[in-house]
Design a protein around this motif. Structure first.
Motif, PDB file in Angstrom:
ATOM      1  N   ASP A  86      -5.449  -4.336  -7.517  1.00  0.00           N
ATOM      2  CA  ASP A  86      -4.952  -5.706  -7.436  1.00  0.00           C
ATOM      3  C   ASP A  86      -6.037  -6.668  -6.947  1.00  0.00           C
ATOM      4  O   ASP A  86      -6.151  -7.792  -7.431  1.00  0.00           O
ATOM      5  CB  ASP A  86      -3.755  -5.775  -6.490  1.00  0.00           C
ATOM      6  CG  ASP A  86      -2.492  -5.261  -7.159  1.00  0.00           C
ATOM      7  OD1 ASP A  86      -2.515  -5.173  -8.413  1.00  0.00           O
ATOM      8  OD2 ASP A  86      -1.535  -4.948  -6.461  1.00  0.00           O
ATOM      9  N   VAL A  87      -6.821  -6.212  -5.999  1.00  0.00           N
ATOM     10  CA  VAL A  87      -7.896  -7.066  -5.496  1.00  0.00           C
ATOM     11  C   VAL A  87      -8.877  -7.358  -6.619  1.00  0.00           C
ATOM     12  O   VAL A  87      -9.311  -8.503  -6.795  1.00  0.00           O
ATOM     13  CB  VAL A  87      -8.607  -6.382  -4.301  1.00  0.00           C
ATOM     14  CG1 VAL A  87      -9.857  -7.145  -3.916  1.00  0.00           C
ATOM     15  CG2 VAL A  87      -7.671  -6.286  -3.107  1.00  0.00           C
ATOM     16  N   ALA A  88      -9.213  -6.332  -7.403  1.00  0.00           N
ATOM     17  CA  ALA A  88     -10.129  -6.544  -8.526  1.00  0.00           C
ATOM     18  C   ALA A  88      -9.538  -7.512  -9.535  1.00  0.00           C
ATOM     19  O   ALA A  88     -10.229  -8.404 -10.041  1.00  0.00           O
ATOM     20  CB  ALA A  88     -10.434  -5.193  -9.191  1.00  0.00           C
ATOM     21  N   ALA A  89      -8.221  -7.387  -9.788  1.00  0.00           N
ATOM     22  CA  ALA A  89      -7.565  -8.276 -10.746  1.00  0.00           C
ATOM     23  C   ALA A  89      -7.601  -9.714 -10.238  1.00  0.00           C
ATOM     24  O   ALA A  89      -7.898 -10.653 -10.990  1.00  0.00           O
ATOM     25  CB  ALA A  89      -6.120  -7.833 -10.968  1.00  0.00           C
ATOM     26  N   GLY A 127       2.231  -6.340   2.510  1.00  0.00           N
ATOM     27  CA  GLY A 127       1.963  -5.224   1.607  1.00  0.00           C
ATOM     28  C   GLY A 127       0.556  -4.681   1.779  1.00  0.00           C
ATOM     29  O   GLY A 127      -0.007  -4.702   2.870  1.00  0.00           O
ATOM     30  N   LEU A 128      -0.018  -4.211   0.682  1.00  0.00           N
ATOM     31  CA  LEU A 128      -1.324  -3.564   0.734  1.00  0.00           C
ATOM     32  C   LEU A 128      -2.328  -4.360  -0.077  1.00  0.00           C
ATOM     33  O   LEU A 128      -1.963  -5.066  -1.003  1.00  0.00           O
ATOM     34  CB  LEU A 128      -1.236  -2.170   0.111  1.00  0.00           C
ATOM     35  CG  LEU A 128      -0.324  -1.174   0.786  1.00  0.00           C
ATOM     36  CD1 LEU A 128      -0.193   0.049  -0.113  1.00  0.00           C
ATOM     37  CD2 LEU A 128      -0.873  -0.796   2.132  1.00  0.00           C
ATOM     38  N   ALA A 129      -3.593  -4.164   0.287  1.00  0.00           N
ATOM     39  CA  ALA A 129      -4.647  -4.727  -0.550  1.00  0.00           C
ATOM     40  C   ALA A 129      -5.176  -3.598  -1.419  1.00  0.00           C
ATOM     41  O   ALA A 129      -6.224  -3.043  -1.150  1.00  0.00           O
ATOM     42  CB  ALA A 129      -5.743  -5.308   0.331  1.00  0.00           C
ATOM     43  N   SER A 130      -4.420  -3.235  -2.467  1.00  0.00           N
ATOM     44  CA  SER A 130      -4.868  -2.123  -3.309  1.00  0.00           C
ATOM     45  C   SER A 130      -6.057  -2.572  -4.149  1.00  0.00           C
ATOM     46  O   SER A 130      -6.130  -3.718  -4.579  1.00  0.00           O
ATOM     47  CB  SER A 130      -3.730  -1.651  -4.216  1.00  0.00           C
ATOM     48  OG  SER A 130      -3.601  -2.515  -5.305  1.00  0.00           O
ATOM     49  N   SER A 131      -6.971  -1.661  -4.362  1.00  0.00           N
ATOM     50  CA  SER A 131      -8.236  -2.081  -4.977  1.00  0.00           C
ATOM     51  C   SER A 131      -8.034  -2.602  -6.391  1.00  0.00           C
ATOM     52  O   SER A 131      -8.756  -3.508  -6.829  1.00  0.00           O
ATOM     53  CB  SER A 131      -9.242  -0.938  -4.944  1.00  0.00           C
ATOM     54  OG  SER A 131      -8.603   0.284  -5.221  1.00  0.00           O
ATOM     55  N   ASP A 139       0.603  -9.429  -0.872  1.00  0.00           N
ATOM     56  CA  ASP A 139       0.313 -10.857  -0.873  1.00  0.00           C
ATOM     57  C   ASP A 139      -1.164 -10.995  -0.495  1.00  0.00           C
ATOM     58  O   ASP A 139      -1.510 -10.939   0.679  1.00  0.00           O
ATOM     59  CB  ASP A 139       1.217 -11.472   0.209  1.00  0.00           C
ATOM     60  CG  ASP A 139       1.376 -12.937   0.035  1.00  0.00           C
ATOM     61  OD1 ASP A 139       0.854 -13.480  -0.950  1.00  0.00           O
ATOM     62  OD2 ASP A 139       2.026 -13.547   0.899  1.00  0.00           O
ATOM     63  N   ILE A 140      -2.027 -11.110  -1.511  1.00  0.00           N
ATOM     64  CA  ILE A 140      -3.456 -10.906  -1.253  1.00  0.00           C
ATOM     65  C   ILE A 140      -4.236 -12.227  -1.206  1.00  0.00           C
ATOM     66  O   ILE A 140      -4.024 -13.114  -2.035  1.00  0.00           O
ATOM     67  CB  ILE A 140      -4.066  -9.969  -2.313  1.00  0.00           C
ATOM     68  CG1 ILE A 140      -3.342  -8.622  -2.266  1.00  0.00           C
ATOM     69  CG2 ILE A 140      -5.559  -9.756  -2.057  1.00  0.00           C
ATOM     70  CD1 ILE A 140      -3.755  -7.671  -3.330  1.00  0.00           C
ATOM     71  N   TYR A 141      -5.107 -12.330  -0.215  1.00  0.00           N
ATOM     72  CA  TYR A 141      -6.000 -13.481  -0.068  1.00  0.00           C
ATOM     73  C   TYR A 141      -7.431 -13.001  -0.144  1.00  0.00           C
ATOM     74  O   TYR A 141      -7.765 -11.947   0.410  1.00  0.00           O
ATOM     75  CB  TYR A 141      -5.798 -14.155   1.298  1.00  0.00           C
ATOM     76  CG  TYR A 141      -4.465 -14.828   1.453  1.00  0.00           C
ATOM     77  CD1 TYR A 141      -4.346 -16.204   1.270  1.00  0.00           C
ATOM     78  CD2 TYR A 141      -3.337 -14.097   1.791  1.00  0.00           C
ATOM     79  CE1 TYR A 141      -3.129 -16.833   1.421  1.00  0.00           C
ATOM     80  CE2 TYR A 141      -2.109 -14.716   1.930  1.00  0.00           C
ATOM     81  CZ  TYR A 141      -2.009 -16.090   1.748  1.00  0.00           C
ATOM     82  OH  TYR A 141      -0.805 -16.707   1.889  1.00  0.00           O
ATOM     83  N   PRO A 162      -4.303  -0.200   4.273  1.00  0.00           N
ATOM     84  CA  PRO A 162      -5.291  -1.200   4.672  1.00  0.00           C
ATOM     85  C   PRO A 162      -4.739  -2.620   4.512  1.00  0.00           C
ATOM     86  O   PRO A 162      -4.056  -2.921   3.535  1.00  0.00           O
ATOM     87  CB  PRO A 162      -6.444  -0.951   3.697  1.00  0.00           C
ATOM     88  CG  PRO A 162      -5.793  -0.385   2.495  1.00  0.00           C
ATOM     89  CD  PRO A 162      -4.587   0.375   2.953  1.00  0.00           C
ATOM     90  N   LEU A 163      -5.011  -3.498   5.505  1.00  0.00           N
ATOM     91  CA  LEU A 163      -4.666  -4.901   5.289  1.00  0.00           C
ATOM     92  C   LEU A 163      -5.914  -5.742   5.119  1.00  0.00           C
ATOM     93  O   LEU A 163      -5.846  -6.857   4.610  1.00  0.00           O
ATOM     94  CB  LEU A 163      -3.763  -5.437   6.413  1.00  0.00           C
ATOM     95  CG  LEU A 163      -4.368  -6.119   7.631  1.00  0.00           C
ATOM     96  CD1 LEU A 163      -3.299  -6.958   8.293  1.00  0.00           C
ATOM     97  CD2 LEU A 163      -4.912  -5.118   8.597  1.00  0.00           C
TER      98      LEU A 163
END
Lengths: 506, 302
Positions: free
Chosen positions: B77-80, B71-75, B95-97, B7-8
């Motif tokens: 990392d997103v929560a962190a 990369g991925l939006a792993s849950s 690289d999450i936004y 997922p992106l």
């Protein structure tokens, strides 16, 4: 500018052309130096004027110009030529002053400047013909030949204007033409061009532009009277100050559009006017600031005294010298404004302004920070207004709040709208018509014979221009020059029809 | 199922209220990297509202929109990242936004999410070429030294501008508008304007391209060309596409993943084949009465 002949590569191949250019430069320098430098009248022992010749100085000037041209020609790119010519000019200036040690003679300085300017100008024109600067010759942001030629003719006419007037009407008669027509129109041309950035390019309707004009004028007046700073130091400070106030106005009105923006900017103009009127400790209220130092010719005052401009340049004193200098000063300021605006249009910021005028939401979807874009438009527009204000103060010698009323804002706005929003040449034409037209009304004395001695045509100027505006809105609702010139093109620059171009949302 | 494995974009519990109206109600879905994801649903289902939330034009009332540029939006990392209060971080998985925290222009400039509009929003008074140059504003702004150096004629601006023109030419060639580069965008026929808007969005080098009804008003030929173009964007330009579309022939032919909305909630999510046969979708589109006719519409273009 297609298919220019390829430029010779080696120095040997270039030499004949270089020599030809050198000789042309020398001839031009000789032509210019002869009337300016060769002859001079100086008082002798009996205090009678005697003719003196300065052939050695003429010769030096010619040599300098020829040398500069030759060196400049042998260098490859146009920009480095400019640098070389400028460097040579400085060196020549230094050498010259050392050679004529102690004799800080303005003639030498003037001669060197004339020669250097001639060399640079020549270099520029030669560059225009030969394919020497491929960087600038791509389809990207190239100027059309005809408009460039027209611009040069226009500038030439403007440069010659005061001298022609002086020749045609004499010192007393030409004052009206140079001052009332020339300087007055150019001030409004410059203000119109400044406001054009805000309204014409960015599409933000600003009804309080005169506030920045006032900020510039008062900044100059206060700095010059309290700290005795020279015009050339005050000018950038006045511009920065006005830009600062432009940003201050910009912040609260960022979210406003259309009518709301117009009303707030109008209020801002009134606030500045009222502050100038009522903050007596700083601005001296309605009386204004008097005895602002007059403009000097780079330190040489325009007075009848011995160290004055006239005496220094062996001229007979006349107040017209100051007026002519002021004319050239405002001409230079207006041209700088124009040049900067034309360049800005080809930079990302200028394109972002126009895109903002067309569609703000689309701008944001493309990653353009519309807040910064709007603030830059306000700041730059205000800065040029501040420059003009600074000039106004030094020209008048005094400032008071009555010069910065809402009517002035309306006048500038009318010039921009009448000229065609976004069009530089249109705004200049509109300024000539509107300001020149008002002055022309003063000439219509013969109407008194028709309508009686009480009749004053100037009183009808608002009526006439109101009528003219109404007619314009019917026949040419988008101004004199309604089409938009694209800032970049691939094959052919096609003007964009007025009905497609957005007017901005405020 | 790339929307599960790679997922992106993660839309989680998205809720959008306008006063008393609940436009989107607790919507969650994911979009996969390299997929063409279609967002469909009847009129007023809240599709454009979802778009406006993703691209920052609306601030969601509730919910999270996580986007992985790389990369991925792993849950985990997103929560962190959510707890740090920051908008963006380089996390181990990618690289999450967090798009719901970002202003609209930064979503395009930094996260790399570009969009088009339902009612075309071109710069009508500017030429086709200028439209594509404006889209490259941020890199050009940097090249012009934030205007200062460019004004003085110093620095790499001229070179960068030429490169920008080359890029514009590339995209114009791709959408067959190279001959009209110097015409005003407003003079183009409707179908060309649609394609130009897509090309303009592509000039921002997006990772995710959001298209709001790109086939609306196109004739069958233009519609087929559009399919070709969108496939090409996905396959050759590594751009993931999220589109709202009513034209089922487009949706069913090109999308890898379909999300169906009705009244602001998700009623179905899956491959085109699965959606085509989903009774809930058929019911939403035509009411329950005539199942056969609904089948004919939803299954159109099969």
């Amino acid at each position: 500018m297609t298919a220019a002949p390829p430029r010779p590569q080696t120095l040997g191949e270039k030499l004949p052309q270089a020599l030809r250019e050198t000789i042309i430069a020398a001839l031009i320098a000789a032509g210019l130096a002869f009337p300016i430098i060769a002859l001079g009248a100086e008082p002798d022992i009996n205090n009678q004027l005697a003719l003196q010749t300065r052939w050695s100085w003429v010769f030096t000037t010619i040599l300098l110009a020829a040398g500069a041209r030759f060196l400049a020609f042998t260098l490859e790119t146009m920009r480095s030529r400019f640098v070389a010519a400028a460097g040579l000019l400085c060196a020549a200036f230094g050498l010259g002053t050392w050679y004529f040690a102690g004799v800080a003679d303005p003639l030498l300085i003037g001669g060197t400047i004339v020669a250097g300017a001639a060399a640079i100008a020549l270099g520029y024109f030669i560059d225009g013909d030969a394919d020497v600067a491929p960087k600038k010759r791509t389809t990207v942001s190239a100027q059309d030949d005809t408009s460039t030629a027209l611009a040069f003719i226009g500038i030439g006419v403007l440069v010659a204007f005061p001298l022609v007037m002086l020749f045609a009407f004499g010192e007393a008669g030409s004052l009206k033409w140079i001052n009332n027509y020339g300087v007055q129109i150019l001030i409004f041309v410059m203000l119109g061009w400044g406001l054009n950035i805000v309204i014409g390019l960015a599409g933000l309707l600003d009804l309080g532009y005169v506030a920045f004009y006032a900020v510039g004028a008062y900044t100059y007046a206060l700095l010059a009277t309290h700290f005795q700073l020279s015009f050339w130091i005050c000018l950038p400070l006045a511009g920065i100050m006005a830009a600062f106030w432009g940003v201050l106005l910009g912040f609260p009105v960022l979210r406003l559009r259309g009518d709301y923006l117009a009303i707030v900017t109008l209020a801002f103009g009134e606030i500045i006017h009222l502050v100038l009127l009522n903050w007596v400790e700083l601005t001296n209220g309605e009386a204004g600031i008097l005895s602002i130092p007059r403009i000097t010719f780079f330190g040489i005052p325009f007075t009848a005294e011995e160290n004055g401009f006239a005496a220094t340049f062996w001229l007979e004193f006349s107040p017209i010298h100051r007026t002519i200098f002021l004319f050239y000063l405002i001409l230079a300021l207006a041209l700088v404004t124009n040049f900067a605006t034309l360049r800005l249009r080809r930079l990302p910021i200028g394109r972002a302004w126009e895109a903002l005028r067309e569609d703000e939401i689309a701008c944001r979807s493309l990653g353009i920070n519309t807040t910064n874009t709007k603030l830059t438009a306000f700041a730059l527009g205000a800065m040029f207004g501040g420059f003009a204000g600074s000039f106004f103060a030094v020209r008048q010698g005094f400032v008071n709040p009555n010069s910065f009323t809402f009517m002035e804002s309306v006048w500038i706005l009318a010039i921009v709208v009448l000229g065609g929003m976004g069009s530089q040449i249109g705004v200049a034409l509109a300024a000539i018509v509107m300001v020149g037209g008002t002055e022309l009304l003063r000439e219509l004395d013969f109407l008194k014979q028709l309508f009686g001695p009480e009749f004053n045509p100037v009183q009808y100027r608002m009526l006439i221009f109101g009528l003219a505006m109404v007619l314009m809105m019917i026949w040419r609702p988008r101004g004199f020059i309604a089409t938009r010139t694209p800032s970049i093109f691939l094959k052919k620059r096609k003007a964009v029809a007025a009905d497609l171009v957005g007017e901005g949302h405020g | 199922m790339r929307w599960e494995s790679q997922p992106l974009l993660h839309v989680e519990h998205l809720t959008m209220r306008f006063g008393g109206i609940l436009a989107i109600d607790d919507l969650s879905f994911a979009a996969g990297r390299g997929d063409i994801t279609a967002l469909i649903g009847p009129n007023g289902a809240g599709k454009t509202t979802v778009f406006n939330c993703i691209t920052g034009f609306y601030k969601p009332t509730e919910g999270r929109i996580a986007f992985a540029r790389k990369g991925l939006a792993s849950s985990a990392d997103v929560a962190a990242l959510t707890t740090t209060g920051k908008r963006h971080a380089h996390m181990p998985s990618g690289d999450i936004y967090l798009l719901e925290r970002m202003p609209d222009f930064e979503i395009s400039a930094k996260a790399g999410v570009a969009r088009t509009f339902q009612n075309i929003r071109l710069f009508q008074g500017m030429t086709v070429l200028e439209n594509l140059i404006v889209a490259q504003h941020n890199p050009l702004m940097q090249a012009s030294g934030w205007t200062v150096l460019g004004l003085l004629g110093i620095g790499p601006y001229n070179k960068r501008e030429r490169e920008a023109v080359d890029k514009a030419k590339f995209w114009l060639d791709k959408i067959n508008l190279l001959d009209r580069a110097d015409d005003a965008a407003g003079e183009l026929p409707y179908g060309d304007q649609r394609r130009l808007e897509i090309a303009r969005a592509m000039c921002t080098d997006p990772v995710l391209l959001c298209l709001d009804e790109p086939a609306a008003g196109l004739n069958p030929r233009e519609s087929a060309d559009l399919n070709q173009l969108l496939r090409n964007l996905r396959d050759e330009h590594n751009t993931s596409v999220l589109l709202i579309e009513h034209d089922m022939s487009v949706v069913m032919q090109i999308s890898d993943h379909v999300v169906v909305l009705d009244y602001g909630t998700k009623i179905a999510d899956g491959t085109p084949e699965a959606i085509r046969n989903d009774p809930k979708v058929i019911a939403a589109y035509l009411g329950v009465a005539d199942e056969e006719e609904a089948q004919a519409i939803v299954g159109g273009g099969a």
